[in-house]
Motif scaffolding. Structure first.
Motif, PDB file in Angstrom:
ATOM      1  N   ALA A 284       0.827  -1.212   0.000  1.00  0.00           N
ATOM      2  CA  ALA A 284       0.000   0.000   0.000  1.00  0.00           C
ATOM      3  C   ALA A 284       0.865   1.267   0.000  1.00  0.00           C
ATOM      4  O   ALA A 284       1.753   1.414  -0.832  1.00  0.00           O
ATOM      5  CB  ALA A 284      -0.971  -0.035   1.194  1.00  0.00           C
ATOM      6  N   ARG A 285       0.640   2.187   0.951  1.00  0.00           N
ATOM      7  CA  ARG A 285       1.399   3.438   0.980  1.00  0.00           C
ATOM      8  C   ARG A 285       2.873   3.205   1.279  1.00  0.00           C
ATOM      9  O   ARG A 285       3.698   4.104   1.098  1.00  0.00           O
ATOM     10  CB  ARG A 285       0.813   4.402   2.010  1.00  0.00           C
ATOM     11  CG  ARG A 285      -0.538   5.019   1.660  1.00  0.00           C
ATOM     12  CD  ARG A 285      -0.478   5.917   0.426  1.00  0.00           C
ATOM     13  NE  ARG A 285       0.433   7.035   0.560  1.00  0.00           N
ATOM     14  CZ  ARG A 285       0.118   8.218   1.100  1.00  0.00           C
ATOM     15  NH1 ARG A 285      -1.091   8.429   1.578  1.00  0.00           N
ATOM     16  NH2 ARG A 285       1.013   9.196   1.147  1.00  0.00           N
ATOM     17  N   GLY A 286       3.218   2.011   1.727  1.00  0.00           N
ATOM     18  CA  GLY A 286       4.622   1.674   1.929  1.00  0.00           C
ATOM     19  C   GLY A 286       5.406   1.638   0.634  1.00  0.00           C
ATOM     20  O   GLY A 286       6.635   1.577   0.641  1.00  0.00           O
ATOM     21  N   LEU A 287       4.692   1.696  -0.501  1.00  0.00           N
ATOM     22  CA  LEU A 287       5.329   1.701  -1.823  1.00  0.00           C
ATOM     23  C   LEU A 287       5.503   3.107  -2.379  1.00  0.00           C
ATOM     24  O   LEU A 287       6.029   3.269  -3.479  1.00  0.00           O
ATOM     25  CB  LEU A 287       4.488   0.872  -2.811  1.00  0.00           C
ATOM     26  CG  LEU A 287       4.210  -0.574  -2.415  1.00  0.00           C
ATOM     27  CD1 LEU A 287       3.241  -1.214  -3.407  1.00  0.00           C
ATOM     28  CD2 LEU A 287       5.499  -1.372  -2.318  1.00  0.00           C
ATOM     29  N   ASP A 288       5.072   4.117  -1.652  1.00  0.00           N
ATOM     30  CA  ASP A 288       5.115   5.491  -2.160  1.00  0.00           C
ATOM     31  C   ASP A 288       6.499   5.896  -2.656  1.00  0.00           C
ATOM     32  O   ASP A 288       6.634   6.588  -3.663  1.00  0.00           O
ATOM     33  CB  ASP A 288       4.663   6.477  -1.083  1.00  0.00           C
ATOM     34  CG  ASP A 288       3.194   6.838  -1.224  1.00  0.00           C
ATOM     35  OD1 ASP A 288       2.454   6.094  -1.905  1.00  0.00           O
ATOM     36  OD2 ASP A 288       2.780   7.864  -0.651  1.00  0.00           O
ATOM     37  N   GLY A 289       7.526   5.486  -1.931  1.00  0.00           N
ATOM     38  CA  GLY A 289       8.880   5.876  -2.312  1.00  0.00           C
ATOM     39  C   GLY A 289       9.320   5.279  -3.634  1.00  0.00           C
ATOM     40  O   GLY A 289      10.279   5.764  -4.247  1.00  0.00           O
ATOM     41  N   LEU A 290       8.650   4.206  -4.085  1.00  0.00           N
ATOM     42  CA  LEU A 290       8.989   3.576  -5.362  1.00  0.00           C
ATOM     43  C   LEU A 290       8.212   4.184  -6.520  1.00  0.00           C
ATOM     44  O   LEU A 290       8.495   3.885  -7.675  1.00  0.00           O
ATOM     45  CB  LEU A 290       8.683   2.069  -5.297  1.00  0.00           C
ATOM     46  CG  LEU A 290       9.272   1.300  -4.123  1.00  0.00           C
ATOM     47  CD1 LEU A 290       8.877  -0.166  -4.211  1.00  0.00           C
ATOM     48  CD2 LEU A 290      10.789   1.444  -4.104  1.00  0.00           C
ATOM     49  N   TRP A 291       7.229   5.008  -6.215  1.00  0.00           N
ATOM     50  CA  TRP A 291       6.339   5.586  -7.227  1.00  0.00           C
ATOM     51  C   TRP A 291       6.942   6.912  -7.685  1.00  0.00           C
ATOM     52  O   TRP A 291       6.654   7.973  -7.146  1.00  0.00           O
ATOM     53  CB  TRP A 291       4.957   5.792  -6.622  1.00  0.00           C
ATOM     54  CG  TRP A 291       3.840   5.903  -7.603  1.00  0.00           C
ATOM     55  CD1 TRP A 291       3.877   6.447  -8.842  1.00  0.00           C
ATOM     56  CD2 TRP A 291       2.489   5.466  -7.404  1.00  0.00           C
ATOM     57  NE1 TRP A 291       2.657   6.389  -9.447  1.00  0.00           N
ATOM     58  CE2 TRP A 291       1.780   5.783  -8.582  1.00  0.00           C
ATOM     59  CE3 TRP A 291       1.809   4.853  -6.359  1.00  0.00           C
ATOM     60  CZ2 TRP A 291       0.420   5.505  -8.736  1.00  0.00           C
ATOM     61  CZ3 TRP A 291       0.468   4.580  -6.514  1.00  0.00           C
ATOM     62  CH2 TRP A 291      -0.220   4.891  -7.682  1.00  0.00           C
ATOM     63  N   GLY A 292       7.807   6.829  -8.690  1.00  0.00           N
ATOM     64  CA  GLY A 292       8.625   7.973  -9.077  1.00  0.00           C
ATOM     65  C   GLY A 292       7.852   9.224  -9.425  1.00  0.00           C
ATOM     66  O   GLY A 292       8.232  10.337  -9.042  1.00  0.00           O
ATOM     67  N   ALA A 293       6.734   9.081 -10.157  1.00  0.00           N
ATOM     68  CA  ALA A 293       5.977  10.264 -10.570  1.00  0.00           C
ATOM     69  C   ALA A 293       5.456  11.045  -9.371  1.00  0.00           C
ATOM     70  O   ALA A 293       5.409  12.283  -9.389  1.00  0.00           O
ATOM     71  CB  ALA A 293       4.817   9.860 -11.485  1.00  0.00           C
TER      72      ALA A 293
END
Length: 258
Positions: free
Chosen positions: A222-231
């Protein structure tokens, strides 16, 4: 005339210096979190997982491709999808440039999904990607790492995702979970219904190979992936930020169709 607060260059500089201190503090705390991730105990994996890859049937150890570290992105692409999840696709658009750098630092980055390999390969060609992408055809790997759930689990409220128990999925008569929300829009973009779409979830897991044994070291969802979401990292630095009122993104070859 803008409705946003304006000021002089001197006022801007004063607020920017104050913000810089907060950013530096966040960086230091992020460094500390990274250290704590690396200090987590490793959990040995003795189960024999099988994957379908371009090179044929493979074990989890084979996905390392001769390196000692493996990062897996759990890409939402179920067997019944006609295309990959738009959100996962937006994240994966940033993988190609990182794969070669990670590979030269003893790290393999790969995606894993439940869809058949042929579907994954066709979609990868459509998106212009080249990173490794394996199919977990029996779903055991995805199930065990909490990114795939059964219909029975949905109906009984037995879904544990992102380290918490979810409420029972709302099944609407004649719609099977359909509606006007974001999940429904994404489901339609994947050619399926909301309930089926929602049985697969995004995430990432890290593994290490040492002395012939594979260990699980970390997973985030979930939001733990935010850092991988480059845009989104760019949007967080744009004047209006994320500025969202609903589902605005598409697969990158679909924006002209809006």
């Amino acid at each position: 005339m803008t409705s946003h607060r304006t000021g002089t260059r001197e006022e801007w500089m004063a607020t920017r210096i104050e913000l810089l201190e907060a950013e530096k503090d966040l960086t230091r705390r992020s460094d500390e979190l990274a250290r704590r991730r690396q200090e987590q105990p490793w959990v040995r994996i003795d189960k024999e997982y099988r994957f379908e890859t371009e090179e044929g049937s493979a074990t989890l150890a084979a996905l390392f491709q001769g390196r000692s570290q493996l990062l897996v992105y759990h890409f939402m692409f179920g067997p019944d999808y006609t295309a990959g999840c738009p959100s996962c696709s937006m994240i994966a658009d940033g993988f190609n440039g990182s794969v070669v750098h990670l590979a030269n630092h003893d790290v393999t980055l790969a995606a894993v999904s439940r869809a058949p390999l042929e579907k994954l390969q066709a979609y990868r060609r459509r998106m212009g990607w080249s990173f490794p992408w394996a199919s977990s055809p029996d779903g055991d790997f995805c199930f065990d790492f909490n990114v795939w759930f059964t219909e029975e689990q949905q109906r009984e409220g037995d879904v544990d995702y992102n380290y918490r128990r979810e409420a029972r999925f709302e099944w609407r008569s004649g719609q099977e979970g359909g509606g006007a929300g974001a999940e429904d829009a994404f489901a339609a973009m994947c050619g399926t219904d909301a309930a089926t779409y929602h049985r697969d979830r995004p995430g990432m897991s890290a593994f290490v190979l040492e002395d012939g044994a594979v260990y699980h070291t970390y997973s985030a969802y979930a939001r733990g992936l935010d850092g991988l979401w480059g845009a989104y990292q760019w949007l967080d630095r744009a004047p209006r930020g994320r500025n969202e009122t609903g589902v605005w993104w598409r697969r990158r070859d679909e924006y002209g169709a809006r």
